[in-house]
Design a protein around this motif. Structure first.
Motif, mmCIF file in Angstrom:
data_model
loop_
_atom_site.group_PDB
_atom_site.id
_atom_site.type_symbol
_atom_site.label_atom_id
_atom_site.label_comp_id
_atom_site.label_asym_id
_atom_site.label_seq_id
_atom_site.Cartn_x
_atom_site.Cartn_y
_atom_site.Cartn_z
ATOM 1 N N ASP A 289 50.585 33.864 35.305
ATOM 2 C CA ASP A 289 49.145 33.642 35.179
ATOM 3 C C ASP A 289 48.530 33.265 36.524
ATOM 4 O O ASP A 289 47.501 33.804 36.933
ATOM 5 N N ASP B 100 45.964 35.769 38.899
ATOM 6 C CA ASP B 100 44.659 35.242 39.324
ATOM 7 C C ASP B 100 44.479 35.381 40.832
ATOM 8 O O ASP B 100 43.425 35.813 41.316
ATOM 9 N N LYS C 91 43.091 40.350 31.440
ATOM 10 C CA LYS C 91 41.991 40.029 32.364
ATOM 11 C C LYS C 91 41.215 41.287 32.792
ATOM 12 O O LYS C 91 40.442 41.255 33.742
ATOM 13 N N GLU D 280 42.258 43.969 34.258
ATOM 14 C CA GLU D 280 42.690 44.477 35.563
ATOM 15 C C GLU D 280 43.890 45.396 35.355
ATOM 16 O O GLU D 280 44.991 45.174 35.865
#
Length: 316
Positions: free
Chosen positions: A22, A26, A232, A234
């Motif tokens: 995670d 990010d 997310k 992406e």
């Protein structure tokens, strides 16, 4: 009591790797947006290098100690797991949209590298010289990524000018990137070590362990980062991560494993006639689905998961 401790370590490793993934994704997303580097390039290089570290350590150590079956099984098993399980699961969660220009070159390069490895392996051994060639192929992959980035240079400069960098943001994301990668590697080692002990408890054969438990364990960084990237929105980081990880496995990991081995990497008949063909099958479906349909939909995801389950049944 010892068995309980092994299972506890296994689950702690799982939690560690999930948190690491995670943080890592990010930071990678921030890096792509702030630098203007295409997210697939970030996924195929920086992210995939970090998530392939567990395979690198497991295979090179195994090869150095004379366990070619573990080194090869870990890599080929990870490649199959990366596409059939990771991409299969991600596309079932949410169909993965493909950007054709960025995907095709790397996808077909991945297939080509597997075929080259198969040609090297046909005589039952991958030599020192062939290992060096595999490492050279990785440099070609990096050059392709650099050229691709330069072609998109104008867009990159525009994004850079529009971006506002603060020292706090830069430091925070560097820390997240490093900490996330460290969590992934530490968590993967905990999973692999405890997983091998669990396999011994249940008396699972060594080659099957390397193709399943070790392969899944060392592929967990790819799984976590890919799922996190899809959630997310992406998807290109997810796809780039898998393609990059597979190319790294075929070049850096297998090439280094051949170099550190005293007599080269010995290839079993199972690797030649079952494992590599399955890897080539899932790669081909993956690349052609992305190239033709411009997405990996839920039907393709279910097909990948079905192939993986059938493959595991054959192994056991």
């Amino acid at each position: 009591m010892d068995t309980v401790i092994v299972f506890v370590i296994f689950f702690i490793g799982l939690l560690t790797i999930v948190k690491g993934g995670d943080l890592f994704v990010d930071a990678a997303i921030w890096m792509a947006k702030k630098t203007g580097i295409p997210s697939m390039v970030i996924g195929a290089t920086i992210v995939s290098i970090a998530t392939t570290l567990p395979e690198f350590f497991v295979s090179t150590v195994a090869s150095n100690e004379g366990h070619s079956d573990i080194a090869i099984g870990n890599v080929i098993g990870s490649i199959i797991c990366n596409i059939a399980f990771v991409i299969g699961l991600c596309s079932c969660i949410k169909p993965i949209k493909i950007k054709k220009g960025l995907f095709n070159v790397k996808g077909f390069m991945m297939i080509g590298y597997l075929i080259i490895f198969y040609i090297f392996a046909r005589n039952g051994i991958v030599t020192f010289k062939e290992g060096f060639i595999l490492l050279a192929l990785f440099l070609f992959f990096i050059i392709i990524n650099i050229l691709e980035f330069k072609v998109r240079g104008e867009n990159t400069e525009k994004i850079k000018k529009e971006s506002v960098h603060s020292k706090k943001d830069i430091i925070l994301n560097i820390v997240k990137f490093i900490l996330g990668a460290w969590f992934i590697v530490i968590g993967a080692h905990m999973l692999v070590d405890s997983g091998v002990k669990i396999a011994r408890i249940f008396k699972i054969p060594q080659q099957v362990v390397s193709l399943t438990l070790l392969a899944v364990g060392t592929s967990l960084p790819e799984l976590v980062t890919s799922v996190a990237a899809v959630i997310k929105d992406e998807e290109n980081i997810s796809v780039g991560n898998i393609i990059g990880a597979n190319i790294l496995n075929l070049t850096i990991v297998l090439g280094s494993s051949a170099l550190v081995s005293d007599n080269g990497l010995f290839i079993s008949d199972q690797t030649l006639y079952l494992d590599i063909p399955i890897a080539l099958l899932v790669m081909t479906i993956f690349v052609f689905s992305g190239a033709i349909k411009k997405e990996i939909d839920r039907k393709s995801g279910l097909l990948f998961l079905t192939i993986y389950i059938v493959y595991l049944i054959i192994l056991f």
